[in-house]
Design an enzyme around this catalytic site. Structure first.
Site, mmCIF file in Angstrom:
data_model
loop_
_atom_site.group_PDB
_atom_site.id
_atom_site.type_symbol
_atom_site.label_atom_id
_atom_site.label_comp_id
_atom_site.label_asym_id
_atom_site.label_seq_id
_atom_site.Cartn_x
_atom_site.Cartn_y
_atom_site.Cartn_z
ATOM 1 N N ALA A 65 0.816 -1.212 0.077
ATOM 2 C CA ALA A 65 0.052 -0.217 -0.007
ATOM 3 C C ALA A 65 1.020 1.138 -0.041
ATOM 4 O O ALA A 65 2.001 1.220 0.716
ATOM 5 C CB ALA A 65 -0.804 0.084 1.071
ATOM 6 N N GLY A 110 0.413 -5.050 0.810
ATOM 7 C CA GLY A 110 -0.651 -5.078 -0.064
ATOM 8 C C GLY A 110 -0.109 -5.760 -1.282
ATOM 9 O O GLY A 110 -1.348 -6.137 -1.842
ATOM 10 N N GLU A 113 -0.602 -9.443 -0.432
ATOM 11 C CA GLU A 113 -1.874 -9.583 -0.317
ATOM 12 C C GLU A 113 -2.718 -9.641 -1.717
ATOM 13 O O GLU A 113 -3.761 -10.413 -1.927
ATOM 14 C CB GLU A 113 -2.743 -8.723 0.412
ATOM 15 C CG GLU A 113 -2.049 -8.703 1.946
ATOM 16 C CD GLU A 113 -2.584 -7.525 2.823
ATOM 17 O OE1 GLU A 113 -2.019 -6.428 2.444
ATOM 18 O OE2 GLU A 113 -3.185 -7.725 3.625
ATOM 19 N N GLU A 133 4.271 -5.274 7.143
ATOM 20 C CA GLU A 133 3.634 -4.477 8.144
ATOM 21 C C GLU A 133 4.019 -4.062 9.254
ATOM 22 O O GLU A 133 3.956 -2.614 9.925
ATOM 23 C CB GLU A 133 2.180 -4.516 7.988
ATOM 24 C CG GLU A 133 1.326 -4.360 6.586
ATOM 25 C CD GLU A 133 1.498 -5.655 5.845
ATOM 26 O OE1 GLU A 133 2.209 -6.592 6.479
ATOM 27 O OE2 GLU A 133 0.733 -5.661 4.684
HETATM 28 N N1 COA Z 1 4.529 3.070 -0.462
HETATM 29 C C1 COA Z 1 5.222 4.424 -0.961
HETATM 30 N N2 COA Z 1 6.170 4.584 -1.548
HETATM 31 C C2 COA Z 1 6.813 3.391 -1.436
HETATM 32 C C3 COA Z 1 6.574 2.221 -1.090
HETATM 33 C C4 COA Z 1 5.496 1.886 -0.495
HETATM 34 N N3 COA Z 1 4.859 0.954 -0.069
HETATM 35 N N4 COA Z 1 7.651 1.200 -1.620
HETATM 36 C C5 COA Z 1 8.711 1.883 -2.265
HETATM 37 N N5 COA Z 1 8.155 3.155 -2.231
HETATM 38 C C6 COA Z 1 8.943 4.343 -2.981
HETATM 39 C C7 COA Z 1 10.062 4.887 -1.927
HETATM 40 O O1 COA Z 1 9.480 5.797 -1.024
HETATM 41 C C8 COA Z 1 10.993 5.216 -3.193
HETATM 42 O O2 COA Z 1 10.350 6.674 -3.637
HETATM 43 P P1 COA Z 1 11.514 7.827 -3.698
HETATM 44 O O3 COA Z 1 12.479 7.645 -4.711
HETATM 45 O O4 COA Z 1 10.481 9.128 -4.121
HETATM 46 O O5 COA Z 1 12.256 8.023 -2.476
HETATM 47 C C9 COA Z 1 10.830 4.314 -4.369
HETATM 48 O O6 COA Z 1 9.478 3.897 -4.270
HETATM 49 C C10 COA Z 1 11.791 3.502 -4.487
HETATM 50 O O7 COA Z 1 11.947 2.540 -3.357
HETATM 51 P P2 COA Z 1 13.189 2.525 -2.500
HETATM 52 O O8 COA Z 1 13.062 2.163 -1.136
HETATM 53 O O9 COA Z 1 14.115 3.734 -2.798
HETATM 54 O O10 COA Z 1 13.782 1.216 -3.045
HETATM 55 P P3 COA Z 1 14.758 -0.018 -2.555
HETATM 56 O O11 COA Z 1 15.212 -0.800 -3.680
HETATM 57 O O12 COA Z 1 15.772 0.878 -1.737
HETATM 58 O O13 COA Z 1 13.940 -0.834 -1.604
HETATM 59 C C11 COA Z 1 11.941 -2.073 -0.656
HETATM 60 C C12 COA Z 1 12.884 -1.344 -2.093
HETATM 61 C C13 COA Z 1 10.642 -2.714 -1.775
HETATM 62 C C14 COA Z 1 12.574 -3.027 0.132
HETATM 63 C C15 COA Z 1 11.530 -0.693 -0.246
HETATM 64 O O14 COA Z 1 10.936 0.337 -1.122
HETATM 65 C C16 COA Z 1 10.341 -0.875 0.956
HETATM 66 O O15 COA Z 1 10.685 -1.410 2.073
HETATM 67 N N6 COA Z 1 9.182 -0.620 0.657
HETATM 68 C C17 COA Z 1 8.056 -0.582 1.482
HETATM 69 C C18 COA Z 1 7.551 -2.090 1.625
HETATM 70 C C19 COA Z 1 6.498 -1.929 2.699
HETATM 71 O O16 COA Z 1 6.570 -1.989 3.757
HETATM 72 N N7 COA Z 1 5.429 -2.416 2.215
HETATM 73 C C20 COA Z 1 4.082 -2.297 3.050
HETATM 74 C C21 COA Z 1 3.205 -1.393 3.118
HETATM 75 S S1 COA Z 1 1.894 -1.628 4.236
#
Ligand code: COA
Length: 257
Positions: A65, A110, A113, A133
């Site tokens: 999400a 999400g 999911e 989460e």
């Molecule tokens: N919501 C909003 N933005 C998200 C996102 C999410 N769930 N997942 C990634 N993004 C965004 C990042 O903020 C970043 O944006 P920016 O370039 O404007 O800063 C962009 O996508 C790229 O992500 P980044 O974190 O820089 O990539 P990474 O390769 O370093 O890491 C992940 C990849 C997937 C490990 C990391 O993005 C992450 O942990 N995401 C969240 C996962 C999560 O907690 N999901 C459950 C949400 S309830």
């Protein structure tokens, strides 16, 4: 027609690609609205006999999400958000036409999911699955506590949901989350291949298979509890801290309230 999705019909298969690659295809309100509309079309459009959901780019299926929408939510708004997400994912799960997730990268929160709501999952070798989460002071809000438990059993679900650990495509296949794993370039062709086989079968029989399998051990009570508990997380400071820390790119400092 859709702001956040790419949609094309190929051999009666509707290929739906979540298209926010710069945000790793995170599910914001617009994606949910678009998904809701395209799934309605899958139900109604006679030119569509099955569907694939996948993500744009090479890195992510859907990384969850959209956390930037979480900061200002209170309990009732979060409960509403969760319930709305459930409606869309239930529509996917109960589609009379097969919908398969082609997981081509991160399927987190999400995103995991969403894949679990599809009728089954094919994955690429670089796919990663997880329900992180708890890192945000939250629980899954789009069916994850129920569908994951149903699929992998209580103990594995507990471990994945409480640790927030990611698992590889191979591990996902070993525990029954992904049916098959392919090199990235073969993922879509192989997903289309299985759907072509399914499309050659009697559509009414296929839709009745979906109904019967979905009805197995399915209780609305569990989903309702998840919606309530997801909303309640938003009454905690830890939920605000979790989303803020993610957006500020720092480690969260959880206080337990
Ligand atoms: N919501 C909003 N933005 C998200 C996102 C999410 N769930 N997942 C990634 N993004 C965004 C990042 O903020 C970043 O944006 P920016 O370039 O404007 O800063 C962009 O996508 C790229 O992500 P980044 O974190 O820089 O990539 P990474 O390769 O370093 O890491 C992940 C990849 C997937 C490990 C990391 O993005 C992450 O942990 N995401 C969240 C996962 C999560 O907690 N999901 C459950 C949400 S309830």
């Amino acid at each position: 027609m859709y702001k956040t999705l790419l949609v094309e019909i190929d051999n009666s298969i509707c290929v739906i690609t979540v298209n926010r690659p710069d945000k790793l295809n995170a599910l914001n309100k617009e994606v949910f609205n678009d998904l809701n509309a395209v799934i309605d079309d899958v139900y109604k459009n006679p030119e569509i006999r099955s569907a694939i959901i996948t993500g744009a780019g090479t890195k992510a299926f859907v990384a969850g999400a959209d956390i930037s929408e979480f900061l200002e939510l209170d309990t009732s708004e979060a409960t509403e958000l969760s319930a709305r997400g459930h409606k869309v994912f239930d529509k996917i799960e109960n589609s009379p036409k097969p919908i398969v997730a082609a997981v081509n990268g991160f399927a987190l929160g999400g995103g995991c999911e969403l894949a679990l709501a599809c009728h089954f999952i094919y994955a690429s070798e670089n796919a990663k699955f997880g329900q992180p989460e708890v890192n945000l002071g939250l629980i899954p809000g789009y069916g994850g506590t129920q569908r994951l438990t149903q699929l992998v059993g209580r103990n594995l679900a507990m471990e994945l949901l409480m640790s927030g650990n990611m698992i590889s495509a191979k591990e996902a296949m070993e525990i029954g989350v992904a049916n098959k794993v392919f090199p990235p370039e073969e993922l879509l062709p192989k997903t289309k291949e299985i759907l072509s086989i399914i499309q050659s079968k009697a559509p009414v029989a296929v839709s009745k298979v979906i109904e019967c399998v979905n009805d197995f051990d399915h209780t609305q009570q569990g989903y309702d509890l998840e919606i309530k508990k997801f909303g309640e997380c938003f009454a905690t400071g830890d939920a605000k801290e979790g989303a803020s820390a993610f957006l500020e790119k720092r480690k969260p400092n959880f206080k337990g309230n």
